[in-house]
Design a protein around this motif. Structure first.
Motif, PDB file in Angstrom:
ATOM      1  N   ASN A  77      -3.411 -38.322 -53.837  1.00  0.00           N
ATOM      2  CA  ASN A  77      -2.157 -38.717 -54.472  1.00  0.00           C
ATOM      3  C   ASN A  77      -2.363 -39.817 -55.516  1.00  0.00           C
ATOM      4  O   ASN A  77      -1.639 -39.876 -56.512  1.00  0.00           O
ATOM      5  CB  ASN A  77      -1.136 -39.141 -53.420  1.00  0.00           C
ATOM      6  N   VAL A  78      -3.351 -40.684 -55.294  1.00  0.00           N
ATOM      7  CA  VAL A  78      -3.699 -41.685 -56.313  1.00  0.00           C
ATOM      8  C   VAL A  78      -4.205 -40.975 -57.570  1.00  0.00           C
ATOM      9  O   VAL A  78      -3.819 -41.308 -58.702  1.00  0.00           O
ATOM     10  CB  VAL A  78      -4.776 -42.667 -55.801  1.00  0.00           C
ATOM     11  N   THR A  79      -5.061 -39.981 -57.370  1.00  0.00           N
ATOM     12  CA  THR A  79      -5.601 -39.223 -58.505  1.00  0.00           C
ATOM     13  C   THR A  79      -4.490 -38.461 -59.227  1.00  0.00           C
ATOM     14  O   THR A  79      -4.486 -38.377 -60.460  1.00  0.00           O
ATOM     15  CB  THR A  79      -6.676 -38.223 -58.009  1.00  0.00           C
ATOM     16  N   THR A  80      -3.536 -37.940 -58.453  1.00  0.00           N
ATOM     17  CA  THR A  80      -2.393 -37.249 -59.053  1.00  0.00           C
ATOM     18  C   THR A  80      -1.576 -38.212 -59.907  1.00  0.00           C
ATOM     19  O   THR A  80      -1.143 -37.863 -61.016  1.00  0.00           O
ATOM     20  CB  THR A  80      -1.504 -36.639 -57.953  1.00  0.00           C
ATOM     21  N   LEU A  81      -1.371 -39.431 -59.407  1.00  0.00           N
ATOM     22  CA  LEU A  81      -0.642 -40.447 -60.180  1.00  0.00           C
ATOM     23  C   LEU A  81      -1.358 -40.723 -61.504  1.00  0.00           C
ATOM     24  O   LEU A  81      -0.726 -40.769 -62.569  1.00  0.00           O
ATOM     25  CB  LEU A  81      -0.508 -41.730 -59.360  1.00  0.00           C
ATOM     26  N   GLY A  88     -18.951 -37.529 -66.598  1.00  0.00           N
ATOM     27  CA  GLY A  88     -17.937 -36.578 -66.178  1.00  0.00           C
ATOM     28  C   GLY A  88     -18.370 -35.129 -66.288  1.00  0.00           C
ATOM     29  O   GLY A  88     -17.996 -34.298 -65.455  1.00  0.00           O
ATOM     30  N   VAL A  89     -19.193 -34.800 -67.318  1.00  0.00           N
ATOM     31  CA  VAL A  89     -19.573 -33.402 -67.526  1.00  0.00           C
ATOM     32  C   VAL A  89     -20.489 -32.879 -66.409  1.00  0.00           C
ATOM     33  O   VAL A  89     -20.226 -31.800 -65.853  1.00  0.00           O
ATOM     34  CB  VAL A  89     -20.206 -33.203 -68.923  1.00  0.00           C
ATOM     35  N   PRO A  90     -21.554 -33.620 -66.020  1.00  0.00           N
ATOM     36  CA  PRO A  90     -22.362 -33.138 -64.890  1.00  0.00           C
ATOM     37  C   PRO A  90     -21.537 -32.990 -63.602  1.00  0.00           C
ATOM     38  O   PRO A  90     -21.776 -32.078 -62.813  1.00  0.00           O
ATOM     39  CB  PRO A  90     -23.439 -34.221 -64.726  1.00  0.00           C
ATOM     40  N   GLN A  91     -20.551 -33.871 -63.415  1.00  0.00           N
ATOM     41  CA  GLN A  91     -19.720 -33.783 -62.220  1.00  0.00           C
ATOM     42  C   GLN A  91     -18.854 -32.522 -62.246  1.00  0.00           C
ATOM     43  O   GLN A  91     -18.700 -31.832 -61.240  1.00  0.00           O
ATOM     44  CB  GLN A  91     -18.833 -35.022 -62.097  1.00  0.00           C
ATOM     45  N   LEU A  92     -18.314 -32.197 -63.426  1.00  0.00           N
ATOM     46  CA  LEU A  92     -17.533 -30.963 -63.549  1.00  0.00           C
ATOM     47  C   LEU A  92     -18.424 -29.737 -63.359  1.00  0.00           C
ATOM     48  O   LEU A  92     -17.986 -28.734 -62.772  1.00  0.00           O
ATOM     49  CB  LEU A  92     -16.848 -30.916 -64.921  1.00  0.00           C
ATOM     50  N   ASP A  95     -16.301 -40.407 -59.329  1.00  0.00           N
ATOM     51  CA  ASP A  95     -16.943 -40.625 -58.021  1.00  0.00           C
ATOM     52  C   ASP A  95     -16.209 -39.853 -56.923  1.00  0.00           C
ATOM     53  O   ASP A  95     -16.828 -39.252 -56.038  1.00  0.00           O
ATOM     54  CB  ASP A  95     -16.950 -42.118 -57.670  1.00  0.00           C
ATOM     55  N   PHE A  96     -14.876 -39.882 -56.982  1.00  0.00           N
ATOM     56  CA  PHE A  96     -14.051 -39.181 -55.988  1.00  0.00           C
ATOM     57  C   PHE A  96     -14.333 -37.679 -56.006  1.00  0.00           C
ATOM     58  O   PHE A  96     -14.395 -37.033 -54.951  1.00  0.00           O
ATOM     59  CB  PHE A  96     -12.568 -39.462 -56.275  1.00  0.00           C
ATOM     60  N   LEU A  97     -14.525 -37.107 -57.202  1.00  0.00           N
ATOM     61  CA  LEU A  97     -14.829 -35.675 -57.298  1.00  0.00           C
ATOM     62  C   LEU A  97     -16.123 -35.330 -56.573  1.00  0.00           C
ATOM     63  O   LEU A  97     -16.262 -34.242 -56.006  1.00  0.00           O
ATOM     64  CB  LEU A  97     -14.922 -35.244 -58.763  1.00  0.00           C
ATOM     65  N   GLY A  98     -17.067 -36.265 -56.597  1.00  0.00           N
ATOM     66  CA  GLY A  98     -18.339 -36.034 -55.921  1.00  0.00           C
ATOM     67  C   GLY A  98     -18.248 -36.129 -54.407  1.00  0.00           C
ATOM     68  O   GLY A  98     -19.109 -35.619 -53.683  1.00  0.00           O
ATOM     69  N   GLU A  99     -17.176 -36.776 -53.922  1.00  0.00           N
ATOM     70  CA  GLU A  99     -17.028 -36.993 -52.475  1.00  0.00           C
ATOM     71  C   GLU A  99     -16.021 -36.054 -51.830  1.00  0.00           C
ATOM     72  O   GLU A  99     -15.809 -36.106 -50.621  1.00  0.00           O
ATOM     73  CB  GLU A  99     -16.572 -38.440 -52.229  1.00  0.00           C
ATOM     74  N   SER A 100     -15.364 -35.206 -52.634  1.00  0.00           N
ATOM     75  CA  SER A 100     -14.305 -34.353 -52.094  1.00  0.00           C
ATOM     76  C   SER A 100     -14.609 -32.894 -52.397  1.00  0.00           C
ATOM     77  O   SER A 100     -15.633 -32.566 -53.000  1.00  0.00           O
ATOM     78  CB  SER A 100     -12.951 -34.759 -52.695  1.00  0.00           C
ATOM     79  N   SER A 101     -13.689 -32.021 -51.993  1.00  0.00           N
ATOM     80  CA  SER A 101     -13.879 -30.590 -52.257  1.00  0.00           C
ATOM     81  C   SER A 101     -12.531 -29.887 -52.248  1.00  0.00           C
ATOM     82  O   SER A 101     -11.522 -30.428 -51.796  1.00  0.00           O
ATOM     83  CB  SER A 101     -14.804 -29.968 -51.200  1.00  0.00           C
ATOM     84  N   GLY A 102     -12.512 -28.665 -52.770  1.00  0.00           N
ATOM     85  CA  GLY A 102     -11.307 -27.840 -52.722  1.00  0.00           C
ATOM     86  C   GLY A 102     -10.160 -28.422 -53.525  1.00  0.00           C
ATOM     87  O   GLY A 102     -10.360 -29.066 -54.559  1.00  0.00           O
ATOM     88  N   ASN A 103      -8.949 -28.208 -53.024  1.00  0.00           N
ATOM     89  CA  ASN A 103      -7.746 -28.628 -53.746  1.00  0.00           C
ATOM     90  C   ASN A 103      -7.633 -30.135 -53.904  1.00  0.00           C
ATOM     91  O   ASN A 103      -6.889 -30.611 -54.762  1.00  0.00           O
ATOM     92  CB  ASN A 103      -6.501 -28.086 -53.048  1.00  0.00           C
ATOM     93  N   LEU A 104      -8.345 -30.897 -53.082  1.00  0.00           N
ATOM     94  CA  LEU A 104      -8.344 -32.352 -53.244  1.00  0.00           C
ATOM     95  C   LEU A 104      -8.918 -32.748 -54.601  1.00  0.00           C
ATOM     96  O   LEU A 104      -8.554 -33.786 -55.162  1.00  0.00           O
ATOM     97  CB  LEU A 104      -9.163 -33.022 -52.135  1.00  0.00           C
ATOM     98  N   ARG A 105      -9.794 -31.912 -55.143  1.00  0.00           N
ATOM     99  CA  ARG A 105     -10.424 -32.207 -56.439  1.00  0.00           C
ATOM    100  C   ARG A 105      -9.514 -31.912 -57.629  1.00  0.00           C
ATOM    101  O   ARG A 105      -9.715 -32.459 -58.720  1.00  0.00           O
ATOM    102  CB  ARG A 105     -11.689 -31.356 -56.597  1.00  0.00           C
ATOM    103  N   LEU A 106      -8.545 -31.041 -57.435  1.00  0.00           N
ATOM    104  CA  LEU A 106      -7.798 -30.482 -58.561  1.00  0.00           C
ATOM    105  C   LEU A 106      -7.157 -31.528 -59.470  1.00  0.00           C
ATOM    106  O   LEU A 106      -7.340 -31.472 -60.697  1.00  0.00           O
ATOM    107  CB  LEU A 106      -6.764 -29.489 -58.042  1.00  0.00           C
TER     108      LEU A 106
END
Length: 507
Positions: free
Chosen positions: A270-274, A336-340, A300-311
């Motif tokens: 929800n923080v990322t959504t904000l 950001g590009v390697p993470q994507l 960093d969060f993208l690297g620690e999560s998965s699925g819809n949490l990443r969206l």
């Protein structure tokens, strides 16, 4: 019959009524019993017990009705058909707190299923009665009323407006100040559901001072409260620049960024959504989030999560990059590009892959430098694969194609383009060949590499329509090389040489 015996009869009758409603209430808590109770006509039997002279029987009868209505829309419709709602609403004004909580539960159970059932609650005066309950002293009554209003408001803008018109918003904001955590949570959730439908509804929430109170709770130790707080701030921010700026001015950042390390995954989402809802509006708002470390924390969060949490994080990077070359470069410099690229390889859901493709396109379409970063991460081939894959969804194919074309039109990094000369549809191939035709005339090393890597040979094998843009690009490239080299790599030239060899007569 003596007076004592008559009293015993009445006591037995009261005990039987209580036993009946209690048993029905217990049975209705288990889904497997619902159909049996419905077939037995339990609704008609419970209705008169709502008006029983014994408060405990009244409350238990109402609780049983709530549990039945909660189970399915068919049973909720039965509650409406039996004309139970007006009776409930009428009783709300005069009954005790236990009854009020049970009655609010019934209204919530009916309203949750559909806009039509929520409208039925509104039509019988349910919203006005629930708003009056928000003024009660007892926090349990307030909480039950807020839950019911939440289920009404969440359906659509019209129902939300009815909740607003009844005067719920200032009372919900006051509920945020109550000490009870459960009441704070549902108040924040209801404000979020009111805000989500339109800028006007969000503005009403803001005008009642909600942002300041929500901002004070972002570092609360209660994870469920923080989920609702960030959800409400997101729903407010999404509508307009001015609303997003109000959230920023409340100094929500950089404190919110620290919540990306919260143990609760939905707080982090929800923080990322904000952040996504803030950055999408303007380059200036994006820069605020970048400057407070928000973008690096999201990566960093993208690297620690998965699925819809990443969206939301994936889309946030795309929105930031879309605004300008400098912001897109900030995404690149933050890795950001390697993470994507990693997200693309790990995710299987098509809607997530489509979001990644869109974000990659927003990063790579600005300049040759931006496009080179995407190309060196092997993402051009991946976008092509997703575009050509028959099993890809229509949206995934469309976003992959658009991203690929926009990046290709800027890409001058030939080693990244060369794999795209092979097994590529002509509508993509023309963009690839066009980029070669821009670079090769001015770069002798690139021309040499194009020959030795097999690129020139592959170019001669392309069957283009005469006069087409693709054929024009091929001709431009061929004109950069000596005619004999072009002939040498043309299809069938080895057979021509062998034929000449056979005809050759030594002197």
């Amino acid at each position: 019959m003596s007076q004592r015996q008559i009293i015993q009869v009445f006591e037995q009758y009261q005990k039987s009524r209580m036993q009946f409603v209690q048993t029905v209430a217990d049975l209705s808590a288990r889904p497997q019993n619902i159909e049996i109770l419905q077939n037995a006509g339990v609704m008609c039997l419970l209705r008169p017990l709502m008006l029983d002279s014994v408060p405990g029987i009244q409350q238990t009868a109402v609780l049983a009705l709530g549990r039945l209505a909660d189970h399915s829309d068919a049973l909720a419709e039965a509650v409406v058909r039996e004309d139970i709602l007006p009776q409930l609403v009428l009783s709300l004004a005069s009954q005790n707190r236990f009854y009020k909580k049970a009655a609010a539960f019934v209204l919530r159970a009916v309203a949750k299923h559909s806009p039509e059932l929520a409208q039925a609650v509104l039509a019988c005066g349910g919203v006005d009665a629930l708003v009056l309950c928000l003024e009660e002293f007892d926090p349990g009554v307030k909480e039950a009323a807020a839950w019911a209003l939440n289920y009404i408001a969440r359906h659509d803008a019209q129902l939300s407006q009815s909740v607003v018109d009844a005067g719920a918003v200032p009372l919900l904001v006051l509920c945020l100040l109550e000490p009870e955590m459960a009441l704070k949570r549902i108040a924040a959730s209801t404000l979020s559901d009111i805000s989500k439908h339109s800028p006007e509804l969000a503005q009403t929430v803001v005008d009642n001072g909600a942002i300041a109170h929500l901002a004070q709770m972002i570092l609360s130790p209660d994870a469920k409260l923080k989920r609702q707080v960030f959800s409400a701030l997101s729903q407010i921010s999404k509508h307009s620049v001015s609303l997003a700026e109000m959230v920023i001015e409340a100094e929500v950042f950089p404190a919110a960024v620290s919540c990306l390390k919260d143990p609760d995954e939905y707080v982090r989402k929800n923080v990322t959504t904000l952040m996504r809802e803030v950055v999408k509006h303007t380059p200036e708002l994006s820069q605020v989030i970048v400057n407070c470390g928000g973008m690096a924390a999201v990566i960093d969060f993208l690297g620690e999560s998965s699925g819809n949490l990443r969206l939301p994080g994936i889309m946030m990077l795309g929105y930031v990059a879309a605004h300008s070359e400098n912001l897109a470069m900030a995404v690149i410099l933050s890795k950001g590009v390697p993470q994507l690229a990693l997200c693309m390889s790990e995710e299987h859901e098509h809607h997530i892959k489509a979001a990644i493709a869109w974000s990659i396109g927003q990063i790579g379409h600005h300049s040759p430098e931006h496009a080179k970063v995407v190309a060196t991460s092997n993402l051009l081939s991946k976008l092509l694969e997703l575009y050509m894959e028959a099993s890809s969804s229509e949206d995934l194919q469309a976003k992959s194609k658009k991203a690929l074309k926009s990046i290709l039109q800027k890409c001058t990094y030939l080693p990244g383009l060369e794999p795209l000369l092979y097994d590529v549809p002509s509508n993509i191939l023309k963009h690839v060949v066009c980029q070669f035709s821009k670079v090769l005339p001015h770069d002798s090393k690139a021309r040499r590499l194009f020959v030795t890597s097999g690129g020139l040979k592959k170019l001669q094998e392309i069957e283009a329509e005469p006069g087409s843009p693709l054929q024009d690009h091929i001709n431009n490239i061929n004109s950069c090389f000596p005619e004999e080299i072009v002939r040498y790599y043309s299809p069938g030239y080895s057979e021509v040489l062998l034929e000449r060899l056979e005809r050759y007569q030594p002197a």
